[in-house]
Design a protein around this motif. Structure first.
Motif, PDB file in Angstrom:
ATOM      1  N   ARG A  16       0.798  -1.234   0.000  1.00  0.00           N
ATOM      2  CA  ARG A  16       0.000   0.000   0.000  1.00  0.00           C
ATOM      3  C   ARG A  16       0.830   1.284   0.000  1.00  0.00           C
ATOM      4  NH1 ARG A  16      -5.340  -1.169   3.770  1.00  0.00           N
ATOM      5  NH2 ARG A  16      -6.607  -1.951   2.069  1.00  0.00           N
ATOM      6  N   LYS A  23      -1.958   9.586  -1.871  1.00  0.00           N
ATOM      7  CA  LYS A  23      -2.751  10.430  -0.967  1.00  0.00           C
ATOM      8  C   LYS A  23      -1.959  11.665  -0.548  1.00  0.00           C
ATOM      9  CE  LYS A  23      -5.617  10.319   3.106  1.00  0.00           C
ATOM     10  NZ  LYS A  23      -7.011   9.924   3.264  1.00  0.00           N
ATOM     11  N   TRP A  33      -9.457   8.531  -1.035  1.00  0.00           N
ATOM     12  CA  TRP A  33      -8.347   7.740  -1.580  1.00  0.00           C
ATOM     13  C   TRP A  33      -8.551   7.616  -3.076  1.00  0.00           C
ATOM     14  CZ3 TRP A  33      -4.462   6.152   1.644  1.00  0.00           C
ATOM     15  CH2 TRP A  33      -4.720   6.178   3.032  1.00  0.00           C
ATOM     16  N   ARG A  44     -10.983  -7.840   4.072  1.00  0.00           N
ATOM     17  CA  ARG A  44      -9.946  -7.103   4.788  1.00  0.00           C
ATOM     18  C   ARG A  44      -8.599  -7.339   4.120  1.00  0.00           C
ATOM     19  NH1 ARG A  44     -11.104  -4.915   9.839  1.00  0.00           N
ATOM     20  NH2 ARG A  44     -12.772  -6.384  10.179  1.00  0.00           N
ATOM     21  N   THR A  47      -5.705 -10.195   4.589  1.00  0.00           N
ATOM     22  CA  THR A  47      -6.286 -11.371   5.235  1.00  0.00           C
ATOM     23  C   THR A  47      -6.711 -12.277   4.091  1.00  0.00           C
ATOM     24  OG1 THR A  47      -7.046 -10.030   7.073  1.00  0.00           O
ATOM     25  CG2 THR A  47      -8.084 -12.159   6.812  1.00  0.00           C
ATOM     26  N   PRO A  48      -6.177 -13.489   4.028  1.00  0.00           N
ATOM     27  CA  PRO A  48      -6.439 -14.305   2.838  1.00  0.00           C
ATOM     28  C   PRO A  48      -7.927 -14.631   2.682  1.00  0.00           C
ATOM     29  CG  PRO A  48      -5.284 -15.571   4.528  1.00  0.00           C
ATOM     30  CD  PRO A  48      -5.312 -14.169   4.996  1.00  0.00           C
ATOM     31  N   TYR A 124      -4.318  17.981  12.443  1.00  0.00           N
ATOM     32  CA  TYR A 124      -2.998  18.482  12.095  1.00  0.00           C
ATOM     33  C   TYR A 124      -2.834  19.851  12.715  1.00  0.00           C
ATOM     34  CZ  TYR A 124      -2.428  14.885   8.506  1.00  0.00           C
ATOM     35  OH  TYR A 124      -2.288  13.699   7.856  1.00  0.00           O
TER      36      TYR A 124
ATOM     37  N   LEU B 234       2.010  -3.860   9.115  1.00  0.00           N
ATOM     38  CA  LEU B 234       2.330  -3.293   7.802  1.00  0.00           C
ATOM     39  C   LEU B 234       2.438  -1.772   7.884  1.00  0.00           C
ATOM     40  CD1 LEU B 234       2.519  -3.565   4.681  1.00  0.00           C
ATOM     41  CD2 LEU B 234       0.046  -3.505   4.614  1.00  0.00           C
ATOM     42  N   TYR B 235       1.755  -1.177   8.850  1.00  0.00           N
ATOM     43  CA  TYR B 235       1.569   0.267   8.839  1.00  0.00           C
ATOM     44  C   TYR B 235       2.465   1.036   9.813  1.00  0.00           C
ATOM     45  CZ  TYR B 235      -2.461  -1.409   6.306  1.00  0.00           C
ATOM     46  OH  TYR B 235      -3.264  -2.045   5.417  1.00  0.00           O
ATOM     47  N   THR B 245      -1.592   9.877  10.728  1.00  0.00           N
ATOM     48  CA  THR B 245      -3.041   9.842  10.465  1.00  0.00           C
ATOM     49  C   THR B 245      -3.382   9.059   9.195  1.00  0.00           C
ATOM     50  OG1 THR B 245      -2.804  11.984   9.415  1.00  0.00           O
ATOM     51  CG2 THR B 245      -3.626  11.981  11.636  1.00  0.00           C
ATOM     52  N   ILE B 246      -2.528   9.169   8.180  1.00  0.00           N
ATOM     53  CA  ILE B 246      -2.823   8.451   6.934  1.00  0.00           C
ATOM     54  C   ILE B 246      -2.711   6.946   7.165  1.00  0.00           C
ATOM     55  CG2 ILE B 246      -2.001   8.029   4.581  1.00  0.00           C
ATOM     56  CD1 ILE B 246      -1.336  10.971   4.341  1.00  0.00           C
ATOM     57  N   LEU B 247      -1.668   6.534   7.885  1.00  0.00           N
ATOM     58  CA  LEU B 247      -1.494   5.109   8.152  1.00  0.00           C
ATOM     59  C   LEU B 247      -2.554   4.595   9.133  1.00  0.00           C
ATOM     60  CD1 LEU B 247       2.394   4.975   8.288  1.00  0.00           C
ATOM     61  CD2 LEU B 247       0.902   4.393   6.391  1.00  0.00           C
ATOM     62  N   GLU B 249      -5.625   5.653   9.182  1.00  0.00           N
ATOM     63  CA  GLU B 249      -6.851   5.504   8.399  1.00  0.00           C
ATOM     64  C   GLU B 249      -6.847   4.167   7.647  1.00  0.00           C
ATOM     65  OE1 GLU B 249      -7.777   9.060   6.103  1.00  0.00           O
ATOM     66  OE2 GLU B 249      -9.221   7.871   4.984  1.00  0.00           O
ATOM     67  N   LEU B 250      -5.665   3.753   7.201  1.00  0.00           N
ATOM     68  CA  LEU B 250      -5.563   2.478   6.489  1.00  0.00           C
ATOM     69  C   LEU B 250      -5.890   1.287   7.394  1.00  0.00           C
ATOM     70  CD1 LEU B 250      -2.390   2.942   4.276  1.00  0.00           C
ATOM     71  CD2 LEU B 250      -4.695   2.507   3.473  1.00  0.00           C
ATOM     72  N   GLY B 272     -15.020  -8.058  13.887  1.00  0.00           N
ATOM     73  CA  GLY B 272     -15.215  -6.651  14.239  1.00  0.00           C
ATOM     74  C   GLY B 272     -15.507  -6.402  15.710  1.00  0.00           C
ATOM     75  N   VAL B 288     -11.619  -7.652  16.599  1.00  0.00           N
ATOM     76  CA  VAL B 288     -11.316  -8.981  16.045  1.00  0.00           C
ATOM     77  C   VAL B 288     -11.382  -8.994  14.523  1.00  0.00           C
ATOM     78  CG1 VAL B 288     -12.226 -11.345  15.851  1.00  0.00           C
ATOM     79  CG2 VAL B 288     -11.984 -10.252  18.098  1.00  0.00           C
ATOM     80  N   VAL B 289     -10.387  -9.641  13.934  1.00  0.00           N
ATOM     81  CA  VAL B 289     -10.435  -9.978  12.516  1.00  0.00           C
ATOM     82  C   VAL B 289     -10.456 -11.496  12.437  1.00  0.00           C
ATOM     83  CG1 VAL B 289      -9.222  -9.914  10.313  1.00  0.00           C
ATOM     84  CG2 VAL B 289      -9.126  -7.937  11.829  1.00  0.00           C
ATOM     85  N   LEU B 290     -11.470 -12.042  11.783  1.00  0.00           N
ATOM     86  CA  LEU B 290     -11.504 -13.487  11.583  1.00  0.00           C
ATOM     87  C   LEU B 290     -10.599 -13.800  10.402  1.00  0.00           C
ATOM     88  CD1 LEU B 290     -15.250 -14.420  12.105  1.00  0.00           C
ATOM     89  CD2 LEU B 290     -13.380 -14.296  13.761  1.00  0.00           C
ATOM     90  N   ASP B 291      -9.555 -14.554  10.666  1.00  0.00           N
ATOM     91  CA  ASP B 291      -8.546 -14.809   9.640  1.00  0.00           C
ATOM     92  C   ASP B 291      -8.366 -16.315   9.477  1.00  0.00           C
ATOM     93  OD1 ASP B 291      -6.346 -15.032   8.051  1.00  0.00           O
ATOM     94  OD2 ASP B 291      -5.053 -13.712   9.227  1.00  0.00           O
ATOM     95  N   PRO B 292      -8.879 -16.866   8.369  1.00  0.00           N
ATOM     96  CA  PRO B 292      -8.711 -18.306   8.175  1.00  0.00           C
ATOM     97  C   PRO B 292      -7.243 -18.710   8.047  1.00  0.00           C
ATOM     98  CG  PRO B 292      -9.769 -17.292   6.249  1.00  0.00           C
ATOM     99  CD  PRO B 292      -9.592 -16.218   7.273  1.00  0.00           C
ATOM    100  N   GLY B 293      -6.363 -17.722   7.792  1.00  0.00           N
ATOM    101  CA  GLY B 293      -4.935 -18.016   7.691  1.00  0.00           C
ATOM    102  C   GLY B 293      -4.247 -18.063   9.048  1.00  0.00           C
TER     103      GLY B 293
END
Lengths: 224, 354
Positions: A16, A23, A33, A44, A47-48, A124, B234-235, B245-247, B249-250, B272, B288-293
């Motif tokens: 990303r 942005k 975006w 998501r 998330t695979p 900001y 990742l962020y 703030t940008i990260l 929001e992601l 969620g 919560v994120v349901l992650d099959p991985g």
């Protein structure tokens, strides 16, 4: 000359960085975006999906040759630049949002708020602004301004303000995997043309007849 | 406690102990240098404004590629910020005027930084031989290696020139790391008393938690059934950019915990949900994120969140600094020394509204 972009999905690692570069360089307020990277099949990112293989798909304006957004615009605000990029003239846009419903890719964004207020929602420092700081006119038309007025539609311009200076779009420069290539689709020897031919480049929603100038190279099948 | 370039009040494996000691007064005085108001700054008595990466000179190298790079200021330091070199020179001077001489007195912070970099290049050995500041100002310069063409070939000297293992590994001197391999060869069998005593003279699988969580509290086996893994996000870069703030929001502006759908279903949790992650030592919160991985029996949390995003509940209040006995056999700071086995941590998860 027909400007085009090729995105190699084999090289996209879903980081990303292109979203953030886009942005920031284009001064997009919170929740706006121009460029998004998805994990297809999963709600998501990163998330695979429950079924199928995980890969990543960047989506922004497809700069269609047969652009439905341009056709429905009652005031000619959306137009094709000479090089094929689809741009919006912020001085003409009346905010009717026909283009947003016409676009099958859902990449157009509307400015509901006063732009300074929108930026301030991120708390900001007062007067702080990020992004390319000046207005930019292409063929005399206002196609970039750091604070887009309330009531206009905006989207990816292939970074018109940079391309007119001979620089690459922010997403191309910001991609650590070098997954993005830009060039002339009319020239059969250009890198973009060669990549599309050699790697079976495809476009999104070809059945819509929009003829996008953004092409994707499929990821290689993975062993599961 | 004087610190910089870090955020121990979130990231330390005993961040909650640090907070307790700061509150009790055992830590009498805390000073932090930073360019963001991190959690550690909030816990400090004095915060000194450091510049960002783009406002000062620095020399950077990494194990990820063989290039040396000069970090050069793009803009002047904003507001009252001064480089750490300047800050610590001034502090040293006030502690004892004698100390100033170690910090290139008389030079401004940029000139002093360049002097340090030149000194590093001069004294860096064969790797930096012939590399000058002028070359670095033009762009990254490849470090020399013992292999032909400065290629990065692991163990080239050991194999081609029969120089005993291990090869130099920075920042420790070779003398310090050479004790890891007394035979001068790669060792699959470790003929050392402590390895023999622990039954690890050969590579061996040992069950997790047996020597730690289950030993400390046998009830943990039933009570806390999820392995707690704090992965990188990742962020962020650890806890840097936590307030970008940008990260943010992601990431939907909220911390997440990744669960296997089976584990979540068993606990009446859906995607969620805001949940509490808890054990006997502490607690934190995430969506919560349901992650099959995500493999069954694992709760994955992304480390680096500043605690004010977690209702003041640090994710490191759950971890415990278990020490693996083998980590005590040698002592080379940062390379072989007692450290935390971060993933040796059991938790469970429940809905916040339950």
């Amino acid at each position: 000359m027909k400007m085009g972009m090729v995105i190699d999905l084999e090289k996209c690692i879903g980081c990303r960085s292109c979203m953030v570069a886009c942005k920031q360089h284009n001064s997009q307020p919170p929740e706006t975006w121009w460029n998004r990277v998805f994990t297809p099949g999963s709600h998501r990112h990163l998330t695979p999906p429950a079924r199928g293989v995980e890969y990543f798909l960047p989506v922004h304006c497809q700069h269609c040759e047969n652009a439905p957004c341009e056709k429905v615009c009652p005031v000619g605000a959306t137009f094709h630049a000479a090089d094929g990029a689809v741009l919006i003239d912020f001085e003409r846009c009346i905010g009717c949002r026909y283009c947003m419903s016409a676009c099958p890719y859902g990449v157009r964004q509307f400015n509901w708020e006063d732009p300074e207020k929108a930026h301030q929602r991120s708390e900001y420092q007062e007067k702080y602004q990020y992004g390319y700081p000046e207005d930019h006119r292409h063929e005399g038309r206002l196609v970039y301004t750091p604070l887009r007025p309330r009531g206009v539609v905006e989207k990816c311009t292939f970074c018109a303000q940079y391309r007119d200076k001979g620089e690459l779009p922010a997403c191309v420069r910001g991609c650590p995997g070098k997954a993005r290539t830009v060039g002339d689709l009319d020239d059969p020897d250009s890198e973009v043309s060669r990549l599309i031919k050699a790697r079976d480049g495809f476009t999104l929603l070809p059945e819509k007849g929009t003829k996008p100038t953004v092409f994707y190279l499929p990821p290689k099948p993975k062993e599961v | 406690m004087v610190g910089g370039w870090g955020n121990p009040f979130d990231q330390h494996n005993m961040s909650n102990r640090l907070k307790e000691r700061a509150t009790s007064g055992e830590l009498e005085f805390i000073l932090t240098t930073d360019f963001q108001i991190s959690t550690s700054c909030m816990w400090s008595d004095v915060v000194l404004p450091a510049p960002t990466w783009y406002e000062k000179y620095d020399l950077t190298a990494t194990i990820l590629h063989p290039y040396l790079q000069l970090q050069q200021p793009a803009i002047r330091p904003l507001f009252e910020s001064r480089s750490e070199l300047w800050i610590f020179r001034e502090l040293a001077k006030r502690l004892n005027p004698e100390f100033e001489k170690h910090y290139f007195p008389g030079l401004d912070e940029n000139e002093a930084a360049l002097k340090v970099i030149e000194l590093l290049l001069e004294t860096g050995g064969f790797e930096t031989e012939g590399i000058t500041l002028e070359m670095l100002k033009k762009g990254p310069v490849r470090l020399h290696s013992p292999a032909p063409g400065d290629r990065q070939i692991p163990f080239y000297e050991q194999v081609q020139h029969r120089i005993p293992f291990p090869p130099p590994s920075y920042p420790a001197p070779l003398k310090a790391t050479a004790q890891f391999l007394r035979s001068g060869r790669i060792e699959f069998y470790k003929d050392e008393d402590l390895f023999l005593q622990e039954g690890e003279q050969l590579p061996v699988h040992k069950e997790t938690f047996v020597e730690t969580e289950y030993k400390a509290n046998p009830a943990a086996r039933e009570k806390y059934r999820l392995r707690y893994v704090t992965k990188n996000s990742l962020y962020r870069v650890h806890s840097t950019h936590s307030n970008n703030t940008i990260l943010l929001e992601l990431q939907d502006n909220r911390a997440k915990v990744f669960l296997n759908p089976g584990d979540a279903g068993e606990r009446g949790i859906t995607d969620g949900d805001l949940v509490q992650i808890y054990n006997d030592r502490g607690k934190t919160r995430a969506h919560v994120v349901l992650d099959p991985g995500c493999s069954a029996g694992t709760a994955i949390f992304e480390e680096g969140w500043w605690s004010h995003y977690l209702g003041g509940e640090s994710y490191n209040s759950l971890t415990y600094p278990w020490i693996k006995p083998l980590h005590e056999i040698y002592f080379v700071p940062g390379m072989w020394s007692p450290t935390t086995v971060w993933n040796e941590c059991l938790v469970d998860v429940r809905r916040m509204d339950a």
